[in-house]
Design a protein around this motif. Structure first.
Motif, PDB file in Angstrom:
ATOM      1  N   THR A 176      10.259   5.522   1.396  1.00 40.00           N
ATOM      2  CA  THR A 176      10.707   5.149   0.190  1.00 40.00           C
ATOM      3  C   THR A 176      12.293   5.750   0.258  1.00 40.00           C
ATOM      4  N   GLY A 177      12.218   7.051   0.260  1.00 39.52           N
ATOM      5  CA  GLY A 177      13.507   7.570  -0.036  1.00 39.52           C
ATOM      6  C   GLY A 177      13.040   8.302  -1.131  1.00 39.52           C
ATOM      7  N   GLU A 178      11.725   8.661  -1.497  1.00 42.51           N
ATOM      8  CA  GLU A 178      10.398   9.067  -3.006  1.00 42.51           C
ATOM      9  C   GLU A 178       9.780  10.397  -3.053  1.00 42.51           C
ATOM     10  N   THR A 179       9.779  10.890  -2.941  1.00 37.33           N
ATOM     11  CA  THR A 179       8.869  12.549  -3.084  1.00 37.33           C
ATOM     12  C   THR A 179       8.341  12.553  -4.536  1.00 37.33           C
ATOM     13  N   SER A 180       6.783  12.508  -4.551  1.00 43.26           N
ATOM     14  CA  SER A 180       6.075  13.542  -5.211  1.00 43.26           C
ATOM     15  C   SER A 180       5.328  13.821  -5.148  1.00 43.26           C
ATOM     16  N   GLY A 181       5.283  15.147  -6.187  1.00 43.83           N
ATOM     17  CA  GLY A 181       4.752  16.165  -6.394  1.00 43.83           C
ATOM     18  C   GLY A 181       5.480  17.320  -4.702  1.00 43.83           C
ATOM     19  N   GLY A 182       6.917  16.878  -4.163  1.00 44.67           N
ATOM     20  CA  GLY A 182       6.507  17.453  -3.445  1.00 44.67           C
ATOM     21  C   GLY A 182       6.122  16.669  -1.787  1.00 44.67           C
ATOM     22  N   GLN A 183       5.738  15.848  -1.929  1.00 45.87           N
ATOM     23  CA  GLN A 183       5.579  14.816  -0.451  1.00 45.87           C
ATOM     24  C   GLN A 183       6.348  13.926  -0.533  1.00 45.87           C
ATOM     25  N   THR A 184       6.258  13.343   0.990  1.00 47.99           N
ATOM     26  CA  THR A 184       6.945  11.986   1.057  1.00 47.99           C
ATOM     27  C   THR A 184       6.160  10.407   0.766  1.00 47.99           C
ATOM     28  N   VAL A 185       6.551  10.300  -0.044  1.00 44.68           N
ATOM     29  CA  VAL A 185       6.234   8.708  -0.301  1.00 44.68           C
ATOM     30  C   VAL A 185       6.460   7.225   1.087  1.00 44.68           C
ATOM     31  N   GLY A 186       5.458   7.083   1.572  1.00 38.65           N
ATOM     32  CA  GLY A 186       5.450   5.827   1.485  1.00 38.65           C
ATOM     33  C   GLY A 186       5.085   4.427   1.448  1.00 38.65           C
ATOM     34  N   LEU A 220       1.039  -1.075  -0.160  1.00 36.71           N
ATOM     35  CA  LEU A 220      -0.304  -0.018   0.088  1.00 36.71           C
ATOM     36  C   LEU A 220       0.813   1.256  -0.044  1.00 36.71           C
ATOM     37  N   THR A 221       0.649   1.802  -0.998  1.00 35.08           N
ATOM     38  CA  THR A 221       1.616   3.485  -1.474  1.00 35.08           C
ATOM     39  C   THR A 221       0.837   4.322   0.084  1.00 35.08           C
ATOM     40  N   TYR A 247       1.229   7.982   9.771  1.00 39.65           N
ATOM     41  CA  TYR A 247       1.331   7.019   8.247  1.00 39.65           C
ATOM     42  C   TYR A 247       2.503   5.805   9.376  1.00 39.65           C
ATOM     43  N   LEU A 248       3.743   6.430   9.589  1.00 40.05           N
ATOM     44  CA  LEU A 248       4.514   6.294  10.954  1.00 40.05           C
ATOM     45  C   LEU A 248       4.373   4.654  11.812  1.00 40.05           C
ATOM     46  N   GLY A 249       2.979   5.447  12.408  1.00 39.68           N
ATOM     47  CA  GLY A 249       2.216   4.369  13.531  1.00 39.68           C
ATOM     48  C   GLY A 249       1.656   3.613  12.955  1.00 39.68           C
TER      49      GLY A 249
END
Length: 154
Positions: free
Chosen positions: A139-149, A116-117, A131-133
């Motif tokens: 993932t180390g990626e960003t998308s549109g300035g947002q962190t990808v998890g 699940l991304t 989300y971390l909880g």
């Protein structure tokens, strides 16, 4: 967590409740309003999966998921995940967000997926801790300035 939770499709009967849903004012810059999500679902048929989060007959939130989209546009990285999550300002902190994420995870599993991304705005005012909880890891990626998890689904 309440036991009367369910996801429902947005229908003509629930449309006004859906677009009337508001997050807290300090969160408005973090997530698009439901009406924008519904417009995006309309122009991306078959990609967007919009659902109301209901506690009994009460609309308490909205989510929009996606399944097996071509993340990079190169045909090599297909992902499923949570596109939007809006929980009503006066209903936050009651488990509705966790229910939404678990529901999307279940739908991804049902469709044969294993991950699940999600993306989130970085910073202390964003939903990163939420989300971390839940077990997501950046993932180390960003998308549109947002962190990808990503959350691995067992």
């Amino acid at each position: 967590m309440p036991t009367s939770l369910q996801l429902r499709e947005v229908t003509p009967d629930t449309f006004e409740s859906a677009i009337g849903l508001r997050v807290r004012p300090d969160q408005e810059h973090l997530v698009a309003p439901v009406v924008k999500s519904l417009a995006e679902a309309y122009v991306h048929p078959g990609v967007a999966w919009p659902r109301l989060i209901c506690d009994g007959d009460e609309v308490v939130g909205f989510l929009m998921a996606f399944f097996e989209i071509d993340w990079t546009g190169k045909g090599t990285d297909f992902r499923s995940g949570l596109w939007r999550l809006n929980i009503a300002a006066d209903r936050q902190g009651r488990g509705y967000g966790r229910f939404a994420v678990r529901s999307v995870a279940a739908e991804i599993r049902r469709r044969g997926g294993t991950r699940l991304t999600v993306t989130w705005h970085p910073g202390t005012d964003g939903p990163e801790a939420f989300y971390l909880g839940l077990g997501f890891r950046p993932t180390g990626e960003t998308s549109g300035g947002q962190t990808v998890g990503v959350l691995e689904l067992d």
